[in-house]
Scaffold this motif. Sequence first.
Motif, PDB file in Angstrom:
ATOM      1  N   UNK A 144       0.858  -1.175   0.000  1.00  0.00           N
ATOM      2  CA  UNK A 144       0.000   0.000   0.000  1.00  0.00           C
ATOM      3  C   UNK A 144       0.894   1.225   0.000  1.00  0.00           C
ATOM      4  N   UNK A 145       0.708   2.089  -0.986  1.00  0.00           N
ATOM      5  CA  UNK A 145       1.495   3.317  -1.107  1.00  0.00           C
ATOM      6  C   UNK A 145       0.658   4.483  -0.598  1.00  0.00           C
ATOM      7  N   UNK A 146       1.130   5.134   0.435  1.00  0.00           N
ATOM      8  CA  UNK A 146       0.416   6.274   1.002  1.00  0.00           C
ATOM      9  C   UNK A 146       0.823   7.535   0.251  1.00  0.00           C
ATOM     10  N   UNK A 147      -0.089   8.061  -0.539  1.00  0.00           N
ATOM     11  CA  UNK A 147       0.182   9.254  -1.345  1.00  0.00           C
ATOM     12  C   UNK A 147      -0.747  10.389  -0.941  1.00  0.00           C
ATOM     13  N   UNK A 148      -1.019  10.491   0.357  1.00  0.00           N
ATOM     14  CA  UNK A 148      -1.751  11.652   0.844  1.00  0.00           C
ATOM     15  C   UNK A 148      -0.845  12.864   0.745  1.00  0.00           C
ATOM     16  N   UNK A 149      -1.435  14.047   0.802  1.00  0.00           N
ATOM     17  CA  UNK A 149      -0.659  15.273   0.617  1.00  0.00           C
ATOM     18  C   UNK A 149       0.302  15.513   1.775  1.00  0.00           C
ATOM     19  N   UNK A 150       1.348  16.302   1.512  1.00  0.00           N
ATOM     20  CA  UNK A 150       2.353  16.589   2.519  1.00  0.00           C
ATOM     21  C   UNK A 150       1.977  17.836   3.315  1.00  0.00           C
ATOM     22  N   UNK A 169      -0.459  -6.801   8.482  1.00  0.00           N
ATOM     23  CA  UNK A 169       0.560  -7.535   7.760  1.00  0.00           C
ATOM     24  C   UNK A 169       0.881  -7.021   6.374  1.00  0.00           C
ATOM     25  N   UNK A 170       0.427  -5.827   6.037  1.00  0.00           N
ATOM     26  CA  UNK A 170       0.686  -5.271   4.718  1.00  0.00           C
ATOM     27  C   UNK A 170       1.962  -4.437   4.715  1.00  0.00           C
ATOM     28  N   UNK A 171       2.667  -4.457   3.599  1.00  0.00           N
ATOM     29  CA  UNK A 171       3.799  -3.560   3.425  1.00  0.00           C
ATOM     30  C   UNK A 171       3.251  -2.175   3.105  1.00  0.00           C
ATOM     31  N   UNK A 172       3.733  -1.187   3.822  1.00  0.00           N
ATOM     32  CA  UNK A 172       3.239   0.183   3.653  1.00  0.00           C
ATOM     33  C   UNK A 172       4.405   1.091   3.305  1.00  0.00           C
ATOM     34  N   UNK A 173       4.289   1.851   2.224  1.00  0.00           N
ATOM     35  CA  UNK A 173       5.322   2.799   1.830  1.00  0.00           C
ATOM     36  C   UNK A 173       4.711   4.187   1.672  1.00  0.00           C
ATOM     37  N   UNK A 174       5.589   5.175   1.635  1.00  0.00           N
ATOM     38  CA  UNK A 174       5.169   6.580   1.562  1.00  0.00           C
ATOM     39  C   UNK A 174       5.924   7.252   0.431  1.00  0.00           C
ATOM     40  N   UNK A 175       5.275   8.169  -0.261  1.00  0.00           N
ATOM     41  CA  UNK A 175       5.986   8.961  -1.263  1.00  0.00           C
ATOM     42  C   UNK A 175       7.230   9.577  -0.639  1.00  0.00           C
ATOM     43  N   UNK A 193       6.487  14.016  -9.219  1.00  0.00           N
ATOM     44  CA  UNK A 193       5.698  12.904  -8.706  1.00  0.00           C
ATOM     45  C   UNK A 193       6.261  11.562  -9.150  1.00  0.00           C
ATOM     46  N   UNK A 194       6.714  11.476 -10.391  1.00  0.00           N
ATOM     47  CA  UNK A 194       7.295  10.228 -10.878  1.00  0.00           C
ATOM     48  C   UNK A 194       8.519   9.855 -10.044  1.00  0.00           C
ATOM     49  N   UNK A 195       9.348  10.854  -9.728  1.00  0.00           N
ATOM     50  CA  UNK A 195      10.535  10.606  -8.908  1.00  0.00           C
ATOM     51  C   UNK A 195      10.137  10.147  -7.505  1.00  0.00           C
ATOM     52  N   UNK A 196       9.123  10.804  -6.929  1.00  0.00           N
ATOM     53  CA  UNK A 196       8.675  10.444  -5.583  1.00  0.00           C
ATOM     54  C   UNK A 196       8.132   9.020  -5.537  1.00  0.00           C
ATOM     55  N   UNK A 197       7.466   8.599  -6.596  1.00  0.00           N
ATOM     56  CA  UNK A 197       6.963   7.232  -6.662  1.00  0.00           C
ATOM     57  C   UNK A 197       8.115   6.227  -6.729  1.00  0.00           C
ATOM     58  N   UNK A 198       9.101   6.510  -7.557  1.00  0.00           N
ATOM     59  CA  UNK A 198      10.230   5.589  -7.701  1.00  0.00           C
ATOM     60  C   UNK A 198      11.045   5.495  -6.415  1.00  0.00           C
ATOM     61  N   UNK A 199      11.153   6.615  -5.677  1.00  0.00           N
ATOM     62  CA  UNK A 199      11.975   6.656  -4.476  1.00  0.00           C
ATOM     63  C   UNK A 199      11.155   6.503  -3.202  1.00  0.00           C
TER      64      UNK A 199
END
Length: 206
Positions: A144-150, A169-175, A193-199
């Motif tokens: 699950x990628x958390x892409x809520x605003x900063x 038990x889910x893997x959770x990542x953040x932009x 945004x593309x860079x933030x997704x990759x990193x």
Amino acid sequence: MSDPSLPEPQPLQALIDALRRLPGVGVRSARRMAYHLLQHDASGALHLSEALRHAVGDLKHCRRCNSFTEDEVCGTCLSPRRDPAQLCIVETPADQNMLEASHGYHGLYYVLMGRLAPLDGVGPQELGFQNLLDRACDGVVQEVILATNFTAEGETTAHYLAELLRSRGLRVSRLARGVPAGSELEYVDAGTLAWALMERRDSHQD
């Protein structure tokens, strides 16, 4: 400070009040829009009215991602080209559109239609977090990628969701880097945004 202008005819005032409901539109901007539509673009005003009626009457929330659609399940959720193991959580459909424009993400989405704001009475129940948990815990989603605003509210929402999802038990990542603190995704350029997704990074407890 009260508005010193003359009283408007009731239909005009009703139109101005309606336009003021749009974000970032004050009374003067709303009045200019109203005058423009009535004086210079009456056909455009009628078209706008019909488009709003059609949108409000015919659009619904996708039962999988919660974004707007005319059908029970939207085209993005049904697409065989998307990676069902990744689920990206965003605040609004506008944020989803910006991530799509980055061409850096090929998974699926869940749209919160808001963010936690306790002082405004917006909590987990109002945002339907149980529906999100049911979606994320379908046995297919792995990350699950958390892409809520900063923003403060967006970060609070991300932290709260990270706790809930990680406990299941889910893997959770953040932009990650590239998105300035305090910024909203809708106004961030696609390359950033593309860079933030990759990193993106794993979301850990503080």
